[in-house]
Design a protein around this motif. Sequence first.
Motif, PDB file in Angstrom:
ATOM      1  N   PHE A 188       2.208 -10.277  -2.641  1.00 34.39           N
ATOM      2  CA  PHE A 188       1.791  -9.548  -1.439  1.00 34.39           C
ATOM      3  C   PHE A 188       0.606 -10.267  -0.816  1.00 34.39           C
ATOM      4  CE2 PHE A 188       3.723  -6.325  -4.162  1.00 34.39           C
ATOM      5  CZ  PHE A 188       4.603  -5.712  -3.285  1.00 34.39           C
ATOM      6  N   LYS A 189       0.656 -10.440   0.510  1.00 32.50           N
ATOM      7  CA  LYS A 189      -0.433 -11.095   1.235  1.00 32.50           C
ATOM      8  C   LYS A 189      -0.703 -10.361   2.542  1.00 32.50           C
ATOM      9  CE  LYS A 189       0.232 -15.806  -0.514  1.00 32.50           C
ATOM     10  NZ  LYS A 189       0.444 -17.230  -0.152  1.00 32.50           N
ATOM     11  N   ARG A 190      -1.982 -10.373   2.934  1.00 35.33           N
ATOM     12  CA  ARG A 190      -2.344  -9.705   4.189  1.00 35.33           C
ATOM     13  C   ARG A 190      -1.673 -10.365   5.389  1.00 35.33           C
ATOM     14  NH1 ARG A 190      -6.076  -6.163   2.680  1.00 35.33           N
ATOM     15  NH2 ARG A 190      -7.507  -6.689   0.986  1.00 35.33           N
ATOM     16  N   ALA A 191      -1.454 -11.652   5.307  1.00 38.29           N
ATOM     17  CA  ALA A 191      -0.840 -12.374   6.426  1.00 38.29           C
ATOM     18  C   ALA A 191       0.674 -12.213   6.455  1.00 38.29           C
ATOM     19  CB  ALA A 191      -1.197 -13.856   6.342  1.00 38.29           C
ATOM     20  N   GLY A 192       1.242 -11.671   5.375  1.00 41.07           N
ATOM     21  CA  GLY A 192       2.693 -11.540   5.327  1.00 41.07           C
ATOM     22  C   GLY A 192       3.373 -12.887   5.173  1.00 41.07           C
ATOM     23  N   ALA A 193       4.641 -12.919   5.495  1.00 42.36           N
ATOM     24  CA  ALA A 193       5.417 -14.152   5.363  1.00 42.36           C
ATOM     25  C   ALA A 193       5.432 -14.927   6.677  1.00 42.36           C
ATOM     26  CB  ALA A 193       6.845 -13.824   4.947  1.00 42.36           C
ATOM     27  N   LYS A 194       5.654 -16.231   6.559  1.00 42.88           N
ATOM     28  CA  LYS A 194       5.807 -17.054   7.751  1.00 42.88           C
ATOM     29  C   LYS A 194       7.200 -16.848   8.329  1.00 42.88           C
ATOM     30  CE  LYS A 194       2.625 -20.629   6.091  1.00 42.88           C
ATOM     31  NZ  LYS A 194       2.463 -22.055   5.732  1.00 42.88           N
ATOM     32  N   GLU A 221       0.826  -1.209   0.000  1.00 44.80           N
ATOM     33  CA  GLU A 221       0.000   0.000   0.000  1.00 44.80           C
ATOM     34  C   GLU A 221       0.860   1.259   0.000  1.00 44.80           C
ATOM     35  OE1 GLU A 221      -2.541  -0.491   3.340  1.00 44.80           O
ATOM     36  OE2 GLU A 221      -3.690  -2.129   2.442  1.00 44.80           O
ATOM     37  N   SER A 222       1.930   1.247   0.774  1.00 41.64           N
ATOM     38  CA  SER A 222       2.833   2.403   0.792  1.00 41.64           C
ATOM     39  C   SER A 222       3.456   2.631  -0.581  1.00 41.64           C
ATOM     40  CB  SER A 222       3.930   2.196   1.838  1.00 41.64           C
ATOM     41  OG  SER A 222       3.400   2.182   3.141  1.00 41.64           O
ATOM     42  N   ALA A 223       3.916   1.536  -1.214  1.00 43.57           N
ATOM     43  CA  ALA A 223       4.537   1.647  -2.533  1.00 43.57           C
ATOM     44  C   ALA A 223       3.544   2.142  -3.570  1.00 43.57           C
ATOM     45  CB  ALA A 223       5.117   0.303  -2.955  1.00 43.57           C
ATOM     46  N   ALA A 224       2.309   1.649  -3.509  1.00 40.24           N
ATOM     47  CA  ALA A 224       1.285   2.067  -4.467  1.00 40.24           C
ATOM     48  C   ALA A 224       0.969   3.546  -4.320  1.00 40.24           C
ATOM     49  CB  ALA A 224       0.023   1.226  -4.281  1.00 40.24           C
ATOM     50  N   LEU A 254      -8.851  -1.878  -6.272  1.00 39.12           N
ATOM     51  CA  LEU A 254      -8.928  -3.327  -6.510  1.00 39.12           C
ATOM     52  C   LEU A 254      -7.677  -4.026  -5.970  1.00 39.12           C
ATOM     53  CD1 LEU A 254     -10.378  -3.512 -10.147  1.00 39.12           C
ATOM     54  CD2 LEU A 254     -11.514  -4.244  -8.037  1.00 39.12           C
ATOM     55  N   LEU A 255      -6.525  -3.393  -6.177  1.00 36.16           N
ATOM     56  CA  LEU A 255      -5.268  -3.959  -5.676  1.00 36.16           C
ATOM     57  C   LEU A 255      -5.297  -4.087  -4.164  1.00 36.16           C
ATOM     58  CD1 LEU A 255      -2.288  -4.795  -6.153  1.00 36.16           C
ATOM     59  CD2 LEU A 255      -1.696  -2.363  -6.009  1.00 36.16           C
ATOM     60  N   PHE A 256      -5.795  -3.048  -3.480  1.00 38.33           N
ATOM     61  CA  PHE A 256      -5.864  -3.078  -2.023  1.00 38.33           C
ATOM     62  C   PHE A 256      -6.874  -4.114  -1.532  1.00 38.33           C
ATOM     63  CE2 PHE A 256      -4.386   1.614  -1.314  1.00 38.33           C
ATOM     64  CZ  PHE A 256      -3.181   1.294  -1.903  1.00 38.33           C
TER      65      PHE A 256
END
Length: 456
Positions: free
Chosen positions: A343-349, A221-224, A330-332
């Motif tokens: 990109f995922k809302r959960a981020g990386a494991k 979101e920041s990059a967009a 739409l991207l968000f």
Amino acid sequence: MLGASRRLVTSAGSSPGLLLRMASGMAGQRYDLVVFGATGYTGQFVVEEVARVAQQEKSQGKVPLSWAIAGRSKSKLQDVLTTAKEETGLNLEDVGVIQANVADQKSLNEMAAKSNVVINCVGPYQLYGEPVVQACLEHGANHVDITGEPQFMEGMQLKYNKAAEQAGVHIISACGYDSIPADMGIRYMMRNFKGQLNYVEMFVHASGGGTKAAIHTGTMESAALVVANQAKIASIRRELFPKPLPKPKYKVSKKRVIHKNDQLGYWGVSFPSDEPVVYRTQRYRHDVLGQRPIQFQQFIRMPSVFHSIMLLMGMAYFGLLSMFSWTRNLLFKYPDILTAGVFKRAGAKREQLKKMTFTVTQVGHGWSEALLEGTDEYSNPPDSSIIIKVKGPDPGYAATSLMMVSSAMTILREKDACTGKGGVMTPGVAFANTGIIERMCERGMSFTVEQPQQPL
């Protein structure tokens, strides 16, 4: 009063940690550090890093670090402490808990009034950062954050630099992977280069089994928003820096989008995320210190031309989605689908992140002899070069939290060594004469000279 509150809380059956937090609040104590946005993905990592640093300082016999976490939900803040305790194995009963919300200025003011340094993890910053900065200025709290968003960083400098100077408060952005390795890497290079640097070329690279790990949507979101607000950024920059830097006699031409550095043998794709921060540092060196500004270009290191082209196509696709409000919405809304899981809302494991490392390689060219005045011109082209490397754990979270906390601790422990009494600054300006590099190395990063200065 403290004794009375101790009896009151104990009689209610509350924990010793809650007792101390209530007693501190009644006494009007300022915490050394407050992590705001602690319940976010990055905030969790920052909380854990603060816990480790506090334990490290305690084991070294230093004055105990007092700190707190802040966010909208007290229950979620308690969950953050529970997770941090599990990850670090440390007792965090004495950590303060502050309820604060970016939509409630009064709560931000109350948080800032209890803080010496606020570590702000709430983003995107151009949407949510300014109220926190305002609260810090009003209540004399220093402020560090991780954003690389030019609109926010340069907008805050334009609006609040004088106020920060007058308040004796340091407001410092880009205190994470954007842009500590770049800005402080150049500073490290300057320490090890005899003479005068003219140009630095930087290649960034992430490696390890976790390189396929998804990136949290907060970063997306920041990059967009950076892409969407280019016109606003240009307007702010014209007002902030009405006079251009003088054109250097030995100006380095802007490299192609796909570029190979023959000295390193690296292919790279132009990716100027750190360039606005480095530029502001160099403006300060020229405008305030009367020193020669260093030219800088940044690239993502790639294994081949083919890989470079593929990355460029992905960047163009992301830029197109970010440019228009309806595609950006739409991207968000559907980040997993529209970015194919990048990109995922959960981020990386965590298991993936623990396998990752980063390497930043900087090549510097300059003159082996320094001139008496920074404005003097050389009669001959640069004659020597140097190569340095900056390395650390996964850049997005472990390394970023390490850099953020090191920045906050540098203000806390070395306030007198930070540039000026205060101001809205870059890391390269604020921390130029501090021990932040050594502090980060103690926490798991490294700054090394890969190739000592030698003739070109």
